[in-house]
Each structure stands twice: as C-alpha cells, then as structure tokens.
Scaffold this motif. Sequence first.
Motif, mmCIF file in Angstrom:
data_model
loop_
_atom_site.group_PDB
_atom_site.id
_atom_site.type_symbol
_atom_site.label_atom_id
_atom_site.label_comp_id
_atom_site.label_asym_id
_atom_site.label_seq_id
_atom_site.Cartn_x
_atom_site.Cartn_y
_atom_site.Cartn_z
ATOM 1 N N ASN A 100 60.516 5.303 -14.042
ATOM 2 C CA ASN A 100 60.566 4.142 -13.157
ATOM 3 C C ASN A 100 61.769 4.176 -12.229
ATOM 4 O O ASN A 100 61.682 3.714 -11.089
ATOM 5 C CB ASN A 100 60.562 2.850 -13.973
ATOM 6 N N THR A 101 62.883 4.717 -12.722
ATOM 7 C CA THR A 101 64.056 4.855 -11.849
ATOM 8 C C THR A 101 63.740 5.805 -10.702
ATOM 9 O O THR A 101 64.027 5.503 -9.533
ATOM 10 C CB THR A 101 65.266 5.386 -12.649
ATOM 11 N N TYR A 102 63.128 6.929 -11.032
ATOM 12 C CA TYR A 102 62.734 7.901 -10.007
ATOM 13 C C TYR A 102 61.727 7.288 -9.034
ATOM 14 O O TYR A 102 61.887 7.381 -7.809
ATOM 15 C CB TYR A 102 62.138 9.140 -10.674
ATOM 16 N N THR A 103 60.714 6.620 -9.574
ATOM 17 C CA THR A 103 59.671 6.015 -8.739
ATOM 18 C C THR A 103 60.236 4.918 -7.839
ATOM 19 O O THR A 103 59.892 4.827 -6.654
ATOM 20 C CB THR A 103 58.551 5.419 -9.619
ATOM 21 N N GLY A 104 61.107 4.092 -8.397
ATOM 22 C CA GLY A 104 61.698 2.999 -7.629
ATOM 23 C C GLY A 104 62.536 3.481 -6.462
ATOM 24 O O GLY A 104 62.418 2.970 -5.342
ATOM 25 N N ILE A 105 63.367 4.483 -6.714
ATOM 26 C CA ILE A 105 64.260 4.976 -5.656
ATOM 27 C C ILE A 105 63.489 5.757 -4.595
ATOM 28 O O ILE A 105 63.707 5.580 -3.394
ATOM 29 C CB ILE A 105 65.393 5.827 -6.264
ATOM 30 N N ILE A 112 64.294 2.338 6.021
ATOM 31 C CA ILE A 112 65.509 1.655 5.557
ATOM 32 C C ILE A 112 66.616 2.673 5.311
ATOM 33 O O ILE A 112 67.786 2.435 5.646
ATOM 34 C CB ILE A 112 65.213 0.842 4.280
ATOM 35 N N ARG A 113 66.234 3.814 4.733
ATOM 36 C CA ARG A 113 67.223 4.887 4.525
ATOM 37 C C ARG A 113 67.797 5.354 5.855
ATOM 38 O O ARG A 113 69.010 5.542 5.992
ATOM 39 C CB ARG A 113 66.580 6.075 3.796
ATOM 40 N N GLU A 114 66.921 5.573 6.808
ATOM 41 C CA GLU A 114 67.371 6.053 8.120
ATOM 42 C C GLU A 114 68.289 5.044 8.796
ATOM 43 O O GLU A 114 69.264 5.420 9.442
ATOM 44 C CB GLU A 114 66.161 6.355 9.014
ATOM 45 N N GLY A 118 72.025 5.686 9.863
ATOM 46 C CA GLY A 118 72.416 5.403 11.248
ATOM 47 C C GLY A 118 73.659 4.535 11.328
ATOM 48 O O GLY A 118 74.404 4.586 12.319
ATOM 49 N N MET A 119 73.893 3.753 10.280
ATOM 50 C CA MET A 119 75.098 2.915 10.220
ATOM 51 C C MET A 119 76.294 3.684 9.683
ATOM 52 O O MET A 119 77.378 3.121 9.508
ATOM 53 C CB MET A 119 74.823 1.702 9.328
ATOM 54 N N LEU A 126 74.562 4.727 0.291
ATOM 55 C CA LEU A 126 73.135 4.465 0.462
ATOM 56 C C LEU A 126 72.469 4.192 -0.894
ATOM 57 O O LEU A 126 71.654 3.286 -1.025
ATOM 58 C CB LEU A 126 72.479 5.662 1.152
ATOM 59 N N LEU A 127 72.867 4.994 -1.879
ATOM 60 C CA LEU A 127 72.310 4.836 -3.230
ATOM 61 C C LEU A 127 72.714 3.505 -3.839
ATOM 62 O O LEU A 127 71.865 2.748 -4.332
ATOM 63 C CB LEU A 127 72.780 5.989 -4.120
#
Length: 210
Positions: A100-105, A112-114, A118-119, A126-127
Amino acid sequence: MKDFFLIKYAPGIIRHTSEHLLMVSIAIGIATIVGIPLGILITRKTYLRRPILTIANILQTIPSLALFGLLIPVPVIGGIGIIPAIVALTLYSFLPIIRNTYTGITGVDPAIREAGRGMGMTDKQLLLQVEIPLAMGVILAGVRVATVISIGIATIAAAIGAGGLGVFIFRGIAVVNNQLILAGAVPAAMIALVADFGIGWVEQKLKFKA
C-alpha cells in the motif's frame, strides 16, 4: 446471567485480551516502522520492487500455524512464548503495508510531482511534503488490513504458549465447550472490528483533507 460466557470468564478474558493487544500492537508497530520505509525504497529503487514484494508475498502464503512451528527452533527470535509470536505476526503484516505504501506513492498525480519539481523541491522534500501526505490514506489502509489480519492470526499464537485470546479457543476445542470457544472468538472479533473502524475513520479523515 452469571452463566453468560463474557461474564463467566471475564477475569481471564481481560488478562488474555491484554496479552493479545500487546502482541498485535508490537508486531504492527515493528511492521509499520520497517514496512513503510521499504515501500518508499521500492518507489525509488525499482529494481528492488520485485524481490521485496515477492518475499513479502511468500511470507503471506505460509500457513500461520506452520510459520509459528518453523520459528520454534530458530535461535533468539524462536522458541516458545510471545517473542516468536510477535515475529510471526510482524512477518505477516509486511505485505499489505509495503504494497500500500508503494501503491499510494506511485499513485500520486504526476502533474503534482512536476509542479513540486518546478518549485525547486528536492526528491526528499517532494517525498515528505507532497507524496507521503497525499498517499497517507492508502498507506493507512495497508496498516488497517495488517492490523485486522494480525488480530485474527494472534489467536493461533496460543499454540506456542504466547497467550492471548486463542487460549480460550484451544481450550474450548480440547474439551468441546462452545462457551470457551466463544470467550476467545467474540472478544477477538470485537477488537478487530474496533481497530478496523478506528483506523478506517482516520483514513477517511486523511482522504478528505487530501
């Protein structure tokens, strides 16, 4: 009324419930502390994903009574009593927490990551500030599943002298006494339901905030 099994065996139920909760709490605590970092690790080191998840899957498929038995001759963590029971419960709890940790992340929206990159966010920022908060509901769902599974499997720990509510179940089976069986099974089921509801409530709150 005095013959009602929850009243008749109340002192023993209280004692064995505390043993049951202790085993499960320690096992889930260890599995969470180890499992979440492993789940995070395989999102960063994808070549480790298959071996780690395969090992966790194999551990989950071993019959619970067999795993307790296999741990008896193992030095330090084996033998009879609460320690091998906690080890077995911890091993059983890894799969849902890691998966679930793998799936959630990995399920976090790439946009959103990008935006975070970008910020100027580092991978660590990020993590910690984006991915984990957004994935926390899914991660907690894994902890929820692991907890409910552990509460059920912990009843078998009585077979290796670890105590818990399984003491009533094994004793009841031995003397063919349904009241004794229910004195162990009903409180275990109630604990599982309370844990499932409690963690589920927190999970829903986190999803709502996300």
